[in-house]
Design an enzyme around this catalytic site. Structure first.
Site, short mmCIF file in Angstrom:
data_model
loop_
_atom_site.label_atom_id
_atom_site.label_comp_id
_atom_site.label_asym_id
_atom_site.label_seq_id
_atom_site.Cartn_x
_atom_site.Cartn_y
_atom_site.Cartn_z
N LYS A 133 47.47 46.98 39.01
CA LYS A 133 48.49 48.01 39.03
C LYS A 133 48.09 49.49 38.86
CE LYS A 133 52.42 45.17 39.77
NZ LYS A 133 53.64 44.41 39.27
N ARG A 190 51.20 37.21 36.43
CA ARG A 190 51.07 37.04 37.90
C ARG A 190 49.52 37.98 37.96
NH1 ARG A 190 51.81 40.16 42.27
NH2 ARG A 190 52.25 39.12 44.18
#
Ligand code: PMM
Length: 292
Positions: free
Chosen positions: A223, A263
């Site tokens: 991210k 995840r």
């Protein structure tokens, strides 16, 4: 281990933090868009992630990167269902990453066992009743709006308190729609209507979210906040595909704070990290053993 209904025994009974490998069947996901758009390539990728130690696979057909526009339902179904079916047939535990009840229903029919809804049931009024009816495990993420709007929604007085309160509201709403709370895994939704500062606070204070009484899944993989942390001297963010070592470090942090699952796109390093954390936890002196 806290009980989660709907998970197959092999996953349910694994005490350490679980690793969910990402299979994005999209042309435009921020870190791997277009790589696995062909169903055969997506299936091969999923199987490779299982070989690397993924406990479950998260198949998604709609990018949720900031600014992304929605795909229509028919296209989403066309992308994900053959991949879900093939991976489930080969014995993988499959999660469907979708905000649409219709896509979730078709994926469960095709063999998926988990529904991962980044909107926590807010994008589709039919989602909660589907989850209640099927008894599937349901990942409810903290979400404030669709990708086109989410950066402007990253406004908090105190992010941990507000995310916790908003997840508690979701838990209540889902339960009121007939979902058994034991089906639910909660997710703080790092990067979704969150700045880097918000993400770091939430990652550091997972225990405050765990007080809601449900297991947590955390998604940090590749991210933007990792890209900006690791920016080059000229300020250019580290490219998404070069954020996997940092991702593994966040996996270790999350697992050490008791996350039930992470995840990730690159599975191997995180699969190692969760085992390191579990081994360290069981070698603490008696009385100090807690968490993962
Ligand atoms: N992040 C993305 C997509 N789906 N689902 C959950 N539960 N949690 C997340 O943090 C999450 C998610 C965005 O990443 P991607 O575009 O690489 O899939």
């Amino acid at each position: 281990v806290q009980e989660v209904l709907g998970l197959p025994a092999a996953v349910r009974d694994t005490a350490r933090c679980l690793v969910m490998g990402v299979v994005n069947v999209t042309p435009d996901s921020f870190s791997d868009g277009g790589l696995w758009l062909d169903p055969a390539a997506a299936v091969a990728h999923g199987r490779a992630l299982v070989e690397e130690g993924a406990d479950l696979l998260d198949v998604g057909g709609e990018s949720t990167r900031p600014g992304a526009h929605r795909v229509d339902t028919a296209e989403e179904l066309r992308r994900v269902i053959p991949v879900v079916r093939a991976l489930a047939t080969k014995g993988a535990v499959v999660s469907i990453d979708t905000m649409r009840a219709q896509v979730a229903a078709a994926a469960l029919d095709a063999g998926a066992q988990v529904v991962n809804d980044v909107s926590g049931g807010q994008a589709d009024a039919g989602m909660a009743s589907l989850v209640a009816r099927t008894g599937a495990c349901y990942i409810a993420m903290h979400w404030r709006g669709h990708s086109t709007a989410m950066d402007s929604l990253a406004v908090y007085e105190d992010v941990v308190t507000e995310v916790r309160a908003e997840l508690a509201e979701r838990l209540d709403a889902l339960t009121a729609s007939g979902v058994d709370p034991r089906q639910i895994i909660l997710d703080p939704g790092l990067g979704f209507a969150k700045t880097a500062e918000h993400n770091w606070r939430l990652l550091g204070e997972l225990d405050a979210l765990a007080e809601l009484g449900r297991p947590l899944l955390v998604g940090t993989s590749r991210k933007r906040f990792l890209g900006s942390l690791l920016a080059a001297p000229d300020g250019a963010p580290r490219p998404a595909a070069d954020r996997d070592d940092a991702t593994a470090a966040t996996t270790a942090l999350a697992a050490a704070k008791g996350a039930r699952a992470v995840r990730v796109h690159a599975v191997r390093a995180s699969a190692d990290a969760v085992r390191v954390v579990a081994a360290a936890a069981c070698h603490r002196p008696p009385g100090e053993r807690r968490g993962p």
